[in-house]
Scaffold this active site. Sequence first.
Site: not given
Length: 169
Positions: A23-24
């Site tokens: 979840d960058i």
Amino acid sequence: MKGVAHALSYMHHSCSPPIVHRDISSNNILLDSQYEAHVSDFGTAKFLKCDSSNFSTLTGTYGYFAPELAYTMKVTEKCDVYSFGVLALEVIKGKHPGEYIQYVTPPSNGDLRMEDLLDPRILYPTREEEVILMSVVKLAIECLHSNPQHRPTMYIVSDMLVHLPPSHV
């Protein structure tokens, strides 16, 4: 961008087993008092099992996760690489690149113009800054390659960013 690239490189290449954040996004990057970037929110992170397929449900922030996740559900380090490419363009553009991603990724990226890529709220860069920014944009575009095997590793991305002048990345 260097701090994020270094953190992802460490997670992917120095941890055993490797860790994929999954979840960058700009919401998960924190800046300290010196504006050094730090990756946060490891709630969706996954340890990769070397002897397994690493399938998972679709997680992450819409607009940042790699397109292959939608149809393969296979998690690899290259998923974070894709997200990093989106984030890098967002930093330069001053907003999420959205639909613009399809215009900068191959085969249509031959017509890249600096004025289309930059945040309109900042001063236009000097010639030297423009060269550096275009290097970062080209690297971000490599990270967005539709074929995950053609994306660079975060070790390569981090190494390339380290060799750019420090005040610009």
